[in-house]
Design a protein around this motif. Structure first.
Motif, short mmCIF file in Angstrom:
data_model
loop_
_atom_site.label_atom_id
_atom_site.label_comp_id
_atom_site.label_asym_id
_atom_site.label_seq_id
_atom_site.Cartn_x
_atom_site.Cartn_y
_atom_site.Cartn_z
N ARG A 151 55.51 82.89 30.34
CA ARG A 151 55.37 84.30 29.95
C ARG A 151 54.01 84.83 30.37
NH1 ARG A 151 55.23 86.34 23.70
NH2 ARG A 151 55.91 88.49 24.01
N THR A 152 53.97 86.11 30.79
CA THR A 152 52.72 86.77 31.16
C THR A 152 52.49 87.93 30.19
OG1 THR A 152 53.05 86.23 33.50
CG2 THR A 152 51.44 87.95 32.97
N GLY A 153 51.48 87.78 29.31
CA GLY A 153 51.20 88.83 28.34
C GLY A 153 52.38 89.10 27.44
N ASP A 154 52.67 90.39 27.23
CA ASP A 154 53.79 90.79 26.38
C ASP A 154 55.04 91.11 27.18
OD1 ASP A 154 52.26 90.56 24.06
OD2 ASP A 154 51.46 92.59 24.26
N ALA A 155 54.99 90.90 28.50
CA ALA A 155 56.14 91.23 29.34
C ALA A 155 57.28 90.24 29.11
CB ALA A 155 55.71 91.20 30.81
N PRO A 156 58.54 90.69 29.30
CA PRO A 156 59.66 89.75 29.20
C PRO A 156 59.52 88.64 30.22
CG PRO A 156 60.44 92.04 29.25
CD PRO A 156 58.98 92.06 29.59
N VAL A 157 60.03 87.47 29.91
CA VAL A 157 59.94 86.35 30.85
C VAL A 157 60.81 86.64 32.07
CG1 VAL A 157 59.49 84.67 29.03
CG2 VAL A 157 61.84 85.10 29.75
N THR A 158 60.44 86.01 33.18
CA THR A 158 61.26 86.14 34.38
C THR A 158 62.47 85.21 34.28
OG1 THR A 158 59.93 84.44 35.49
CG2 THR A 158 59.30 86.74 35.83
N THR B 9 65.56 77.12 30.21
CA THR B 9 64.95 77.14 31.54
C THR B 9 65.12 78.49 32.24
OG1 THR B 9 66.96 76.08 32.41
CG2 THR B 9 65.10 74.65 31.88
N ARG B 10 65.55 79.52 31.46
CA ARG B 10 65.58 80.91 31.90
C ARG B 10 66.51 81.13 33.09
NH1 ARG B 10 60.40 79.40 31.89
NH2 ARG B 10 60.06 79.99 34.06
N ARG B 11 67.68 80.54 33.05
CA ARG B 11 68.63 80.66 34.16
C ARG B 11 69.77 81.61 33.78
NH1 ARG B 11 67.29 76.35 37.70
NH2 ARG B 11 65.99 74.78 36.65
N ALA C 141 67.47 91.69 36.53
CA ALA C 141 66.06 91.31 36.43
C ALA C 141 65.75 90.00 37.13
CB ALA C 141 65.66 91.20 34.95
N ARG C 142 66.71 89.43 37.85
CA ARG C 142 66.56 88.07 38.38
C ARG C 142 65.47 87.96 39.43
NH1 ARG C 142 70.65 90.40 41.20
NH2 ARG C 142 70.82 90.00 43.43
N VAL C 143 64.92 86.76 39.54
CA VAL C 143 64.04 86.39 40.64
C VAL C 143 64.94 85.80 41.72
CG1 VAL C 143 62.24 84.79 41.36
CG2 VAL C 143 62.08 85.92 39.15
N PRO C 144 64.76 86.17 43.01
CA PRO C 144 65.59 85.60 44.06
C PRO C 144 65.55 84.08 44.06
CG PRO C 144 64.31 87.44 44.92
CD PRO C 144 63.80 87.17 43.52
N LEU C 145 66.68 83.45 44.40
CA LEU C 145 66.78 82.00 44.36
C LEU C 145 65.71 81.33 45.21
CD1 LEU C 145 68.34 79.55 43.34
CD2 LEU C 145 69.86 79.76 45.31
N ALA C 146 65.36 81.93 46.33
CA ALA C 146 64.36 81.33 47.23
C ALA C 146 62.99 81.21 46.54
CB ALA C 146 64.23 82.15 48.50
N GLU C 147 62.74 82.07 45.55
CA GLU C 147 61.47 82.04 44.84
C GLU C 147 61.53 81.19 43.58
OE1 GLU C 147 60.03 85.93 44.06
OE2 GLU C 147 60.64 86.73 46.02
N SER C 148 62.71 80.65 43.26
CA SER C 148 62.91 79.87 42.05
C SER C 148 62.73 78.40 42.34
CB SER C 148 64.32 80.10 41.49
OG SER C 148 64.54 81.48 41.27
#
Length: 213
Positions: A94-101, A155-157, A204-211
């Motif tokens: 988590r970064t600050g109060d932002a929702p997790v990625t 694991t945020r998937r 809100a997903r992070v691209p798979l290549a960045e995961s």
């Protein structure tokens, strides 16, 4: 010690109202409320879903122990442990109060989850059959789906929602067949929230290549 615990949880076992033949206790009502709130917070990717989820497990732990449903009570203890681990995992991501990625899973992760559900369902259904469970196959399947879903949530998937949706689609007719119409109605609500969660997390997903797989 046991008497002290019994007195402590006695208010939670008090019957608040009756719907048909269902007597709804304080623990059951609070379990439903915290369960719905937990799913809603998860949809928003809020880390608060974990403490609320742990509270939900505590209420259902009291409910199952009072009904002498030892397998269900043991499962709640497992969920509490997984919830505590997930809380720590989300805090580290988590970064600050932002929702997790959130991210998509590699096919290897999903293959392991499906294999766990298959093998776990077979093993657990054998155990539940041996102890004369009322619906051993379906109980085993929904339990394993929920455990896989909880791990994916920790694991945020995004695929966590597919497993929760599959479990809810089984829970609803299962509870109706057992005459638990109120519980079935609550799970219809949970199913709707899970579908909403899948949509929101996909956006809100992070691209798979960045995961990390």
């Amino acid at each position: 010690m046991i008497d002290w615990l019994a007195r402590l949880v006695e208010p939670l076992n008090a019957v608040l109202f009756t719907i048909g033949s269902d007597q709804v206790s304080t623990a059951e009502l609070l379990g439903f409320i915290t369960g719905g709130l937990c799913v809603a917070l998860t949809v928003r990717r809020s880390i608060l879903n974990f403490p609320v989820g742990i509270a939900n497990c505590v209420f259902f732990l009291v409910l199952f122990v009072s009904a002498q449903l030892w397998a269900g009570a043991t499962l709640q203890l497992l969920y509490i442990g997984l919830g505590a681990i997930g809380w720590w995992q989300w805090r580290s991501g988590r970064t600050g109060d932002a929702p997790v990625t959130v991210r998509r899973s590699h096919w290897r992760v999903l293959t392991m989850c499906v294999a766990f559900v298959a093998v776990g369902t077979w093993a657990l259904s054998e155990i539940l059959t041996a102890v004369d469970g009322s619906a051993p196959l379906w109980d085993a399947l929904t339990t394993c789906l929920a455990l896989a879903a909880q791990w994916l949530l920790n694991t945020r998937r995004i695929e966590t929602w597919f497993f929760w949706i599959a479990a809810d689609c089984i829970y609803i007719p299962l509870y109706i067949s057992q005459g638990l119409n109120l519980t079935a109605a609550i799970y219809v609500l949970f199913l709707g929230l899970c579908i909403l969660g899948l949509r929101e997390w996909t956006r809100a997903r992070v691209p798979l290549a960045e995961s990390v797989a």
